[in-house]
Design a protein around this motif. Structure first.
Motif, PDB file in Angstrom:
ATOM      1  N   LYS A   1       7.977  12.948   1.883  1.00  0.00           N
ATOM      2  CA  LYS A   1       7.298  11.673   1.675  1.00  0.00           C
ATOM      3  C   LYS A   1       6.215  11.764   0.602  1.00  0.00           C
ATOM      4  O   LYS A   1       6.098  10.879  -0.249  1.00  0.00           O
ATOM      5  CB  LYS A   1       6.686  11.209   3.007  1.00  0.00           C
ATOM      6  CG  LYS A   1       5.912   9.914   2.866  1.00  0.00           C
ATOM      7  CD  LYS A   1       5.327   9.446   4.184  1.00  0.00           C
ATOM      8  CE  LYS A   1       4.549   8.144   4.015  1.00  0.00           C
ATOM      9  NZ  LYS A   1       3.389   8.283   3.126  1.00  0.00           N
ATOM     10  N   THR A   2       5.420  12.846   0.637  1.00  0.00           N
ATOM     11  CA  THR A   2       4.309  12.903  -0.330  1.00  0.00           C
ATOM     12  C   THR A   2       4.837  13.077  -1.759  1.00  0.00           C
ATOM     13  O   THR A   2       4.244  12.560  -2.703  1.00  0.00           O
ATOM     14  CB  THR A   2       3.301  14.018   0.031  1.00  0.00           C
ATOM     15  OG1 THR A   2       4.001  15.250   0.230  1.00  0.00           O
ATOM     16  CG2 THR A   2       2.530  13.679   1.297  1.00  0.00           C
TER      17      THR A   2
ATOM     18  N   GLU B   1       5.575  16.730   5.860  1.00  0.00           N
ATOM     19  CA  GLU B   1       5.347  15.464   5.157  1.00  0.00           C
ATOM     20  C   GLU B   1       5.819  15.493   3.706  1.00  0.00           C
ATOM     21  O   GLU B   1       5.765  14.484   3.020  1.00  0.00           O
ATOM     22  CB  GLU B   1       3.834  15.203   5.084  1.00  0.00           C
ATOM     23  CG  GLU B   1       3.272  14.316   6.147  1.00  0.00           C
ATOM     24  CD  GLU B   1       1.746  14.280   6.065  1.00  0.00           C
ATOM     25  OE1 GLU B   1       1.180  13.631   6.928  1.00  0.00           O
ATOM     26  OE2 GLU B   1       1.141  14.878   5.169  1.00  0.00           O
TER      27      GLU B   1
ATOM     28  N   SER C   1       7.672  11.786  -2.795  1.00  0.00           N
ATOM     29  CA  SER C   1       8.107  10.412  -3.139  1.00  0.00           C
ATOM     30  C   SER C   1       6.907   9.557  -3.528  1.00  0.00           C
ATOM     31  O   SER C   1       6.967   8.794  -4.499  1.00  0.00           O
ATOM     32  CB  SER C   1       8.753   9.700  -1.961  1.00  0.00           C
ATOM     33  OG  SER C   1       9.896  10.320  -1.572  1.00  0.00           O
ATOM     34  N   ASP C   2       5.822   9.679  -2.741  1.00  0.00           N
ATOM     35  CA  ASP C   2       4.637   8.867  -3.037  1.00  0.00           C
ATOM     36  C   ASP C   2       4.078   9.204  -4.420  1.00  0.00           C
ATOM     37  O   ASP C   2       3.568   8.335  -5.119  1.00  0.00           O
ATOM     38  CB  ASP C   2       3.543   9.108  -1.974  1.00  0.00           C
ATOM     39  CG  ASP C   2       3.916   8.504  -0.621  1.00  0.00           C
ATOM     40  OD1 ASP C   2       4.867   7.685  -0.578  1.00  0.00           O
ATOM     41  OD2 ASP C   2       3.277   8.858   0.383  1.00  0.00           O
TER      42      ASP C   2
END
Ligand code: F6R
Length: 366
Positions: A18-19, A15, A21-22
């Protein structure tokens, strides 16, 4: 809930693009050239006037803190001390209202970290939290802070929280460096762009999983392992060793590569896998000679190298490539193969990867 993965840990490793980026979303824009962290802006004078930062945490969060020290000192020229929260709270430390204490915690519930912050607060220091769990005890105790937005981390071994913490610390250091004028606009923009490319580069690192699995099969029966890194990658060596010991129960130690000759080199023989993080541009030749020292004693060298590296690739027994990036940001990429390596070794040894023996996800006792 495991999204098709066998264990939460594997899901959480995958992940990370994505994390990360978040964690950056809405807080920076490389094209427009800005970083904005709400908690930091509100207290920016306090942070800019601090005589030093004290970073406190435990375990993996403490490792992220060490990278924070390198970032804040290197880029923003702010003096930093990194402390195990458990030591800070009991050693009668000198802390005043001129200090800013930065707390790192995934769970926000670690008893030692919480107690260290209460002590620092009683001495008048401002407390800045870098936390994952929203509304947790540590988040509530802080004066200001930034959540890393990694989402729930279920695997006991911390993975995406670590890269979230390092992403946040990188943004924070860059923002303070810009405000203090300690780095040029050009270098600031370069780092900002590089940071924005990290999620895509993480995806590229994850593509090496089969190779990493093969390396795992080669060293899975070892009794010990040594992790070496320099500069920004020294804390990554510590983190790689912690990941291996906590889930595979193989004894592992992380060292700054140059410290090897002051003791640990005595351990090296053909049974000792040595994982060397060898991506630093600034100390490349030194890392090459560290690898030669290990090879001369028949150690089994696994090197994490920059894509296209030829020199080290010829010397090492196995190499794992990661994309090139600016040196202060390499931990965000170099830690990922180490997470995967531990995961696959633990799996091959039949260990319960998500719930290793004797460990709890939140350490709410001291
Ligand atoms: C290692 C690990 C622990 C935690 C430590 C601090 O994988 O998970 O070392 O990092 O217990 O926990 P937090 O960050 O929740 O304060």
């Amino acid at each position: 809930e495991k999204g098709g993965f066998e264990y939460f840990m594997l899901k959480e490793i995958h992940e990370q693009s994505k994390t990360i980026s978040d964690c950056m979303r809405g807080r920076m824009n490389a094209e427009e050239g800005w970083i904005h962290l709400g908690g930091l802006e509100e207290f920016s004078n306090k942070l800019l006037d601090a005589q030093r930062f004290i970073i406190a945490g435990c375990g993996t969060s403490w490792h992220a803190g060490l990278i924070g020290e390198y970032l804040f000192e290197d880029l923003a020229r702010i003096p930093v001390e990194v402390e195990y929260a458990s030591e800070l709270r009991y050693r009668n430390p000198i802390i005043s209202e001129k200090d800013v204490v930065i707390a790192l915690s995934q769970s926000g519930e670690t008893a030692d970290t919480l107690a260290a912050l209460e002590l620092a607060k009683s001495k008048g220091a401002m407390i800045y939290g870098i936390v994952n769990s929203v509304g947790s005890s540590i988040a509530r105790l802080t004066d200001a802070g930034s959540y890393i937005h990694a989402g729930p981390e279920i695997g006991v071994a911390s993975t995406k929280a670590f890269t979230g913490q390092v992403t946040l610390l990188s943004m924070m250091a860059l923002s303070l460096a810009r405000k203090r004028g300690t780095i040029s606009q050009t270098y600031f923009l370069q780092l900002l762009h590089e940071l924005s490319y990290i999620p895509a580069k993480v995806e590229r690192v994850l593509k090496n999983e089969n190779k990493i699995k093969f390396i795992a099969s080669e060293i899975k029966d070892s009794a010990n392992a040594l992790y070496l890194g320099r500069g920004y990658n020294f804390p990554v060596a510590l983190e790689g060793a912690l990941k291996l010991k906590e889930i595979s129960y193989i004894h592992a130690e992380g060292y700054p590569a140059a410290e090897m000759k002051h003791g640990p080199i005595a351990l090296i023989d053909e049974h000792m896998p040595v994982i060397v993080i060898a991506t630093n541009r600034s100390a490349y030749d030194k890392i090459v000679s560290n690898i030669q020292e290990v090879k001369a004693r028949n150690g089994y060298v696994i090197a994490i190298v920059t894509e296209g590296d030829e020199t080290i690739s010829q010397m090492a027994d196995s190499v794992i490539e990661i994309p090139d990036t600016e040196e202060p940001l390499t931990p965000l990429l170099s830690v990922i193969p180490l997470q995967l390596l531990s995961y696959h070794i633990a799996l091959m040894r039949g260990c319960n990867v998500d719930q290793p023996r004797n460990l709890a996800k939140s350490v709410t006792v001291e």
